[in-house]
Design a protein around this motif. Structure first.
Motif, mmCIF file in Angstrom:
data_model
loop_
_atom_site.group_PDB
_atom_site.id
_atom_site.type_symbol
_atom_site.label_atom_id
_atom_site.label_comp_id
_atom_site.label_asym_id
_atom_site.label_seq_id
_atom_site.Cartn_x
_atom_site.Cartn_y
_atom_site.Cartn_z
ATOM 1 N N ALA A 1 0.822 -1.195 0.000
ATOM 2 C CA ALA A 1 0.000 0.000 0.000
ATOM 3 C C ALA A 1 0.860 1.250 0.000
ATOM 4 O O ALA A 1 2.057 1.205 0.324
ATOM 5 C CB ALA A 1 -0.910 0.000 1.233
ATOM 6 N N LEU A 2 0.237 2.362 -0.331
ATOM 7 C CA LEU A 2 0.959 3.638 -0.333
ATOM 8 C C LEU A 2 1.516 3.955 1.058
ATOM 9 O O LEU A 2 2.633 4.483 1.180
ATOM 10 C CB LEU A 2 0.009 4.753 -0.786
ATOM 11 N N THR A 3 0.766 3.617 2.089
ATOM 12 C CA THR A 3 1.220 3.907 3.453
ATOM 13 C C THR A 3 2.499 3.165 3.816
ATOM 14 O O THR A 3 3.236 3.606 4.709
ATOM 15 C CB THR A 3 0.123 3.552 4.466
ATOM 16 N N ASP A 4 2.779 2.057 3.125
ATOM 17 C CA ASP A 4 4.017 1.313 3.392
ATOM 18 C C ASP A 4 5.254 2.128 3.024
ATOM 19 O O ASP A 4 6.358 1.848 3.512
ATOM 20 C CB ASP A 4 4.038 -0.008 2.601
ATOM 21 N N ARG A 5 5.075 3.134 2.175
ATOM 22 C CA ARG A 5 6.204 3.949 1.704
ATOM 23 C C ARG A 5 6.364 5.253 2.501
ATOM 24 O O ARG A 5 7.268 6.032 2.224
ATOM 25 C CB ARG A 5 6.010 4.287 0.219
ATOM 26 N N TYR A 6 5.475 5.488 3.442
ATOM 27 C CA TYR A 6 5.507 6.762 4.160
ATOM 28 C C TYR A 6 6.825 7.028 4.872
ATOM 29 O O TYR A 6 7.350 8.141 4.855
ATOM 30 C CB TYR A 6 4.386 6.804 5.200
ATOM 31 N N ALA A 7 7.354 6.010 5.549
ATOM 32 C CA ALA A 7 8.524 6.228 6.404
ATOM 33 C C ALA A 7 9.684 6.832 5.620
ATOM 34 O O ALA A 7 10.294 7.830 6.041
ATOM 35 C CB ALA A 7 8.946 4.924 7.070
ATOM 36 N N GLU A 8 9.989 6.246 4.457
ATOM 37 C CA GLU A 8 11.103 6.754 3.650
ATOM 38 C C GLU A 8 10.810 8.154 3.114
ATOM 39 O O GLU A 8 11.655 9.050 3.172
ATOM 40 C CB GLU A 8 11.375 5.806 2.486
ATOM 41 N N ALA A 9 9.601 8.350 2.568
ATOM 42 C CA ALA A 9 9.269 9.642 1.977
ATOM 43 C C ALA A 9 9.268 10.756 3.015
ATOM 44 O O ALA A 9 9.802 11.845 2.779
ATOM 45 C CB ALA A 9 7.907 9.554 1.290
ATOM 46 N N MET A 10 8.706 10.476 4.181
ATOM 47 C CA MET A 10 8.563 11.525 5.187
ATOM 48 C C MET A 10 9.852 11.815 5.934
ATOM 49 O O MET A 10 10.145 12.960 6.273
ATOM 50 C CB MET A 10 7.458 11.132 6.171
#
Length: 382
Positions: A326-335
């Motif tokens: 999911a998109l939320t799985d990528r939050y940590a790196e992006a944020m």
């Protein structure tokens, strides 16, 4: 809006535009209700009704529970819109305005009547008429279906009428020929968009003109304001959009997509009578975001300021999303890598080419702002 009775705004359509009206409605104390096409759509948080927006009885029943009706898209049929108005419902924008967003031929005719700058165009009903137009425009033209096209659909660059022969067959009704819109292939330097808002009592407000980058007919990036637009270009773009809003009687947010041509003209390409992808930057980059402004306008409330928080804002769409997860799985790196970037998730399942979210960066150095927005978006999609 006195705390006894919350004003109820009904939105027809359950997509991401309706979803992004929800926070603005909460802040204004507006009860937002959504008629969604099906379950699980982006605006499911406010979708208390699922139904067919082309069915008059369904839409009238939905409208009985709200004070004002507005839209996530422009596809509600004219007979349904007229039934709403005839029943006393406030509809913004109304059917008289929306017909120009629903039918590109009507739009071209009306804009030409208003003396606004548009590409050279014609209404064609036969292959022969289309071939004549192509021959008189250096052997190439752009053909559009008058109704239903968006994000590059229903648009084709052709060098011969035979390339769209099936379109003539598809749009024919009851044995009668249908018409296509044909336009000159504009040599443009870049694509721009001008957003304005207009309330029923006539007040108008404009945001800065923006530059848009299209990939495969889909908006990929927006830079606000458009670089090298200060002065005459900004004045012309705003004047064109405000003239359209007033001339067509638009209420709510209006987006005018423009071409800046290689011979320094500004031509109107498309219209959208609702919040628009090219205005998403305003949610984080402007004093008043387009979704709040749209609600203010359809409720005939004073419009908000349209100044910018920083010198530049850059919005990058998240297209397709992750191949797995999911998109939320990528939050940590992006944020963690880009803590000043704002992430907006539309709650949609990833799919190639699909808009599932966007990111916005704001600041005073354009190169830095572009980098931050692009880099954060890259973490969110494959």
């Amino acid at each position: 809006m006195n705390g006894v009775h919350e004003v109820r705004v009904g939105v027809i359509g359950g997509g991401q535009l309706a979803r992004m009206m929800i926070p603005a409605a909460i802040e204004l104390g507006v009860d937002l209700r959504v008629l969604a096409e099906q379950g699980g759509m982006s605006a499911q948080l406010a979708a208390d009704r699922i139904g067919d927006y082309t069915d008059t009885a369904t839409v009238l029943d939905f409208a009985r529970e709200v004070d004002v009706v507005t839209f996530d898209h422009e596809h509600v049929p004219q007979d349904v819109l007229r039934a709403l108005v005839d029943s006393g419902v406030q509809v913004h924008p109304g059917p008289d305005a929306l017909r120009f967003a629903q039918d590109k031929l009507l739009m071209r005719e009306r804009l030409s009547e208003l003396g606004l700058p548009v590409p050279d165009w014609a209404k064609v009903e036969t292959l022969g008429e289309l071939d004549e137009f192509i021959a008189s425009h250096n052997g190439v033209a752009v053909v559009k279906t008058p109704r239903g096209g968006y994000d590059g659909k229903g648009v084709r660059v052709v060098r011969g009428a035979a390339e769209v022969a099936e379109w003539f067959a598809t749009i024919a009704e009851d044995g009668r020929p249908g018409a296509l819109l044909v336009e000159e292939l504009v040599e443009f330097r870049r694509e721009l968009a001008q957003l304005v808002a207009r309330r029923p009592s006539g007040e108008v407000a404009a945001w800065p003109v923006v530059e848009t980058l299209q990939v495969g007919g889909v908006c990929s990036e927006v830079i606000a304001p458009a670089p090298r637009s200060a002065g005459k270009l900004a004045d012309v773009a705003a004047d064109v959009a405000l003239t359209i809003a007033e001339g067509l009687g638009v209420t709510g947010v209006l987006a005018v997509e423009l071409f800046e041509t290689t011979d320094d003209r500004v031509l109107v390409n498309e219209l959208a009578m609702r919040p628009h992808n090219s205005g998403h930057w305003s949610m984080d980059g402007s004093t008043t975001g387009q979704f709040e402004q749209h609600l203010r306008a359809v409720l005939d409330l004073p419009l908000g300021g349209t100044g910018s928080h920083g010198e530049w804002s850059v919005m990058v769409n998240v297209l397709g999303g992750p191949v797995e997860g999911a998109l939320t799985d990528r939050y940590a790196e992006a944020m963690s890598g880009h803590p000043t970037v704002k992430v907006h998730n539309y709650g949609k399942a990833p799919r190639p080419g699909r808009k599932i979210g966007h990111v916005t960066a704001t600041g005073d150095d354009l190169d830095t702002v572009v980098y931050e927005a692009r880099a954060a978006a890259a973490f969110l999609q494959d």
